[in-house]
Write an enzyme that holds these catalytic residues in place. Structure first.
Site, PDB file in Angstrom:
ATOM      1  CB  ALA A   1      51.226  38.718  38.069  1.00 25.34           C
ATOM      2  CB  SER A   2      46.967  38.740  40.389  1.00 30.33           C
ATOM      3  OG  SER A   2      47.193  40.084  40.021  1.00 30.33           O
ATOM      4  CB  THR A   3      49.261  33.430  40.145  1.00 31.43           C
ATOM      5  OG1 THR A   3      50.630  33.800  40.230  1.00 31.43           O
ATOM      6  CG2 THR A   3      48.794  33.506  38.708  1.00 31.43           C
ATOM      7  CB  ILE A   4      51.564  34.828  44.719  1.00 33.43           C
ATOM      8  CG1 ILE A   4      52.043  36.146  44.126  1.00 33.43           C
ATOM      9  CG2 ILE A   4      52.375  33.718  44.099  1.00 33.43           C
ATOM     10  CD1 ILE A   4      51.530  37.356  44.764  1.00 33.43           C
ATOM     11  CE  LYS A   5      46.589  41.023  43.414  1.00 33.60           C
ATOM     12  NZ  LYS A   5      45.791  41.670  42.374  1.00 33.60           N
TER      13      LYS A   5
END
Lengths: 349, 632
Positions: B330-334
């Site tokens: 999810a957004s943790t890799i943005k």
């Protein structure tokens, strides 16, 4: 027949001693012997013609099962030999011990003897396929027995001496190929150990050294039944199975051995006699092969236990503890009996 | 069929040929028999005396002696795995006059189950009568005391002690430390194949999971031998020689058991996992998967009822979620994706776009929605990370393309094993065109790329992979390998193991890395940051990124309502972070299954854990200071 019973008696007495006087062990062995005897007598009643007819199907089924083992087999003791049919587990390689000589004998006896070179080649192919499949399991002992049972048929059929020499030469040329490409590490280890057992006295050379000590210390008269220290103190491994001959030698000495070998010789001579008097080529070849394979059992087992041959898993026929090989052996004798009695019936007519 | 005439004619010839061959065979048989007999004659007559002597000398037996297994300590010297004596009640049948009566009175004295007695009788059939057979394993201290008081009444019955593994912290460390259990057939086969069975001749247990399994070779040690003289009945008379076993290596782990216990407390009843790494070395400070279970049951043979419960539980306690749980990141890799975009020049620090909550491509009817329905308005890269804007990353992914994304994310370790010293690890999935073709036999669609931009689609990663990737971010491309083993204890000193590392990621412009890290700081310190509330007023400065992963996809024009959805279909809450910002010490990765939002659920747990870490550190420094004061 008398010879067989004598052997079984010897076997039971020795297993009793080797197995630490365990009656349960004896009981199981007697049950197996009983089952095997029933198989023998049933097979002795089957008409020869039937054997001749089913040979090829028997062989094909056997090959299919070997392939089955290769793909779906159950591992046991580090080798893939067993086929699990749900209700029973067995080794298809045992079937091949009879199927291979039957197949080759059937094939070769279709034409006049001695066989043509082409037929011999095909005969070899019939032998080679199961041998390689079983060697791959890996079960060197059984593949050796099967190979020899097939080769005996070809030899008895009158394969020319030149060819025999050629095959011998090819086989020795094949040996290094086997060593480098086909044999597994532990098999190589066995051969190395055989060449120099003292190199690793507590590791893999242990079997051979302890077995030789057992035989040697037995002397001429032996230490007496239940008195063998080597076996009773558990220095000998595989006492009641493959190395039972060492227990026997320790306890009964050279006299005992000569007696035992005399029984084996008697059985082999009778077997060959049956083969010579058999009614047709198929019967002759099959009977001869069964008898000579029986001898190979004896020779390889005693040879390995006394340090003449490397250790391969071949039991001492009818003496060693164990079920599957016992049934196959007595089944072979059942066929032999069928060949013998039905010959007599024919000659009376 | 051949004509009958020929067949008859040939019959005699065949018979003669066969008879000749049989005769030759007979001669060969006799010759070989003679060979056997002459060899046996040589052994039994010529060399009889020699072998007789050796047989008499064969009174010496070599018995293997098991080595003590190496102990395991945490980084602060706290014992995590120890060897405790366990007692078993052994009976030697030969020395007992009335076995039935003895068994009956033993049963009245101690608690002995019928199963134990049945097993004992079964074993008795297989063993020699002078060998002791154990009747009951794992006697309690009370039972040992009771029996000792009555021992004089039971000749031939004795208590034997051996060492068995014990894990004082129980379920807190199971997934990382693992456990040992009895060597089974499969283990034996493996030992045989490795030619190692002699070394395990006297060993009872072998490492089955975790560190105990991975570092088995280190922990086990080498077998010793005892040469004993036995009499003609096989009883041991005396010990002639003793070659002591080499005990297994005592080892120190990077783990901090106090942190581990705090994490277990924080995770409570959830299905979740937390990984904490040393931000500089990649050393594993904590690795915990919830729910867990007590490894001590496995050491002594777990009951099938208990094992079946573990096996069939829908919470799947046997799985190590930290290394085997594969979640959409999810957004943790943005931050990682933004960096890829910056380094590739697809965007720069000032690239701005207007997020209206609905991302659309030309000629495509599908609408990719932002998690805020009306959008975030005007955003740049930094703000997109801080507010976790989806729109910006949809567009970034579209322009980067799956090949570039795959290339960059592979550098961060996604889709590959982290190299941690555990066998229980999954590699997750970093999707690519080739992968999709091979897996589904379908081409890669542009829509797939856009979902990858927010860490969804086919992308899965383990919490450990996420922690490792954050380490690469904060170390500006230096790549560490998560390692549990810290060092070996040799002569009382801890010899540190070299920390493994990989080839660094190539840095094109260090400013890009700084921007991404600053954005992660903004996640906590900017007014619109998604973890601002969770990390309000910390005594340390940390940075991080939240993530909320969809477990089931939501149909177009349907809104997500946690209340209405089956509990197991709720979003996974994720958080990655590190602290202190200026000089990172600890990297943390939190994954809560079906818990809801990353900012609201995962971030507070991460905060509590970091609070504990820094508070504990303060206390240790204070303690150290006071002890040096006293010394002065």
């Amino acid at each position: 027949m008398l010879g067989l019973i004598a052997l079984m008696a010897v076997g039971l007495a020795t297993i009793y001693s080797a197995g630490g006087q365990d009656l349960a062990l004896i009981q199981r062995q007697i049950i197996r012997l009983g089952v095997a005897m029933v198989v023998m007598f049933v097979l002795a009643q089957v008409p020869i013609l039937a054997y001749q007819r089913v040979s090829i199907y028997f062989y094909i089924v056997g090959i299919l099962m070997l392939l089955g083992v290769l793909f779906f087999g159950v591992m046991g003791k580090g080798a893939q030999r067993w086929l699990d049919l749900g209700f029973v587990r067995f080794q298809p390689s045992e079937i091949m011990k009879l199927a291979v000589p039957m197949m080759v004998a059937w094939y070769i006896s279709r034409d006049n003897l001695p066989p043509k070179v082409l037929n011999i080649c095909i005969g070899f192919a019939f032998v080679a396929v199961p041998t390689l499949l079983i060697a791959k399991q890996p079960d060197l002992g059984t593949s050796l027995l099967i190979a020899s049972s097939g080769v005996f048929v070809l030899f008895l059929a009158g394969m020319s001496w030149n060819l025999i020499l050629l095959v011998g030469a090819l086989a020795s040329a094949f040996a290094p190929v086997m060593w480098f490409f086909l044999m597994k590490e532990y098999q190589k280890q066995r051969v190395l150990t055989f060449l120099n057992p003292e190199s690793d006295p507590l590791g893999s050379g242990y079997h051979i050294i302890q077995s030789k000590i057992a035989i040697g210390s037995g002397g001429v008269e032996g230490k007496g039944w239940l008195q063998g220290t080597q076996s009773q103190l558990e220095f000998l491994p595989e006492r009641h199975t493959d190395f039972i001959f060492a227990v026997f030698s320790e306890e009964f000495g050279l006299f005992g051995i000569l007696g035992l070998l005399a029984i084996y010789c008697y059985i082999i001579v009778v077997g060959l006699f049956i083969a010579m008097r058999a009614q047709d080529a198929f019967c002759k070849l099959l009977a001869g092969s069964i008898t000579l394979t029986f001898f190979v059992y004896v020779f390889v087992n005693i040879g390995m236990v006394s340090g003449l041959l490397p250790v391969v898993g071949v039991p001492l026929p009818l003496v060693s503890y164990g079920g599957t090989s016992m049934v196959t052996l007595l089944a072979g004798f059942g066929i032999l009996m069928a060949i013998s009695t039905q010959k007599r019936l024919l000659s009376r007519q | 069929m051949a004509p009958k005439r020929i067949a008859i004619k040939d019959h005699t010839a065949e018979a003669n040929l066969f008879a000749r061959r049989s005769f030759i065979a007979m001669l060969l048989v006799m010759g070989m028999m003679l060979l056997l007999v002459s060899n046996l004659y040589y052994l039994q007559v010529e060399r009889h005396e020699d072998y007789q002597t050796r047989s008499n000398g064969n009174r010496i037996k070599v018995l293997p002696v098991a080595p003590n297994r190496g102990l395991i300590y945490d980084r602060n010297g706290i014992l995590l795995a120890e060897n405790r004596p366990v007692f078993s009640l052994d009976v030697t049948p030969e020395e007992i006059e009335d076995l039935d009566a003895t068994l009956a009175s033993l049963a009245s004295l101690l608690y002995i189950e019928q199963d134990d007695i049945d097993d004992f009788r079964e074993n008795m059939k297989r063993q020699r009568r002078f060998k002791p057979i154990s009747l009951k394993n794992r006697l309690s201290n009370k039972e040992v005391a009771v029996f000792s008081a009555h021992q004089h009444k039971f000749p031939g019955v004795s208590i034997e002690a051996r060492l068995a593994r014990h894990y004082p912290y129980g379920s807190a460390l199971t997934h990382v430390l693992g456990y040992v259990a009895r060597i089974n057939k499969k283990d034996l086969q493996k030992l045989n194949e490795a030619g190692n069975e002699a070394n395990y001749a006297a060993t009872h247990d072998i490492g089955k999971l975790g560190v105990e399994r991975y570092h088995e070779a280190l922990l086990h040690g080498n077998v010793g031998y005892q040469e004993v003289e036995i009499n003609s009945k096989g009883r041991i008379i005396r010990t002639l020689d003793f070659q002591p076993p080499t005990p297994g290596q005592d080892i120190v782990l990077n783990l901090d058991v106090k942190l581990q216990l705090e994490i277990q407390r924080q995770l409570d009843e959830t299905r979740a996992s937390v990984v904490a790494l040393d931000a500089k070395t990649g050393g594993v400070l904590a690795l915990y998967s919830n729910p867990s279970y007590d490894p001590n049951y496995f050491v002594h043979g777990i009951s099938s009822k208990r094992y079946n419960y573990l096996l069939s539980s829908t919470d799947k306690p046997l799985i190590n979620r930290a290394t085997q749980g594969q979640y959409p990141p999810a957004s943790t890799i943005k931050p990682h994706l933004a960096l890829a975009g910056l380094e590739e020049g697809v965007i720069d620090q000032d690239t701005e776009m207007f997020d209206n909550g609905r991302y659309q491509l030309k000629n495509v009817s599908h609408v990719w929605r932002d998690w805020v329905p009306w959008g975030h308005g005007l955003v740049n890269a930094k703000k997109s990370i801080e507010v976790s804007c989806d729109f910006f990353f949809y567009d970034l992914a579209y322009h980067l393309g799956i090949d570039k994304i795959n290339e960059h994310m592979t550098h961060f370790g996604f889709g590959d094993y982290t190299g941690i010293d555990l066998y229980e690890e999954s590699d997750g999935n970093m999707p690519s065109r080739g992968w999709k073709k091979a897996r589904y036999n379908e081409p890669w669609y542009i829509g797939d790329t856009i979902s990858v931009g927010i860490g969804q689609s086919y992308w899965t990663a383990t919490p450990l992979q996420l922690a490792k990737s954050v380490n690469a971010l904060i170390n500006k491309g230096e790549r560490t390998v998560p390692q549990i083993l810290r060092g070996k204890i040799v002569n009382g000193e801890t010899l540190l193991e070299p920390q493994k590392s990989l080839k660094p990621i190539e840095v094109k412009n260090i400013e890009n890395w700084n921007l991404v890290l600053a954005s992660m700081l903004g996640v906590i310190y900017e007014p619109h940051g998604t973890a601002r509330t969770a990390f309000a007023n910390t005594p340390y400065i940390s940075a991080g990124k939240t993530g909320t992963a969809q477990v089931v996809s939501i149909a177009q024009d349907e809104t997500y309502d946690a209340e209405k959805i089956n509990e197991r279909h709720r979003d996974n809450a994720m958080y990655v972070g590190f602290a202190p910002y200026d000089n990172p010490e600890i990297t943390i990765s939190v994954a809560l299954e079906n818990a809801g939002g990353g900012g609201s659920q995962a971030a507070p747990i991460a905060r509590n854990i970091l609070d504990f870490y820094f508070q504990d550190k303060q206390e240790q420094i204070a303690k150290l200071a006071s002890s040096t004061d006293e010394a002065q």
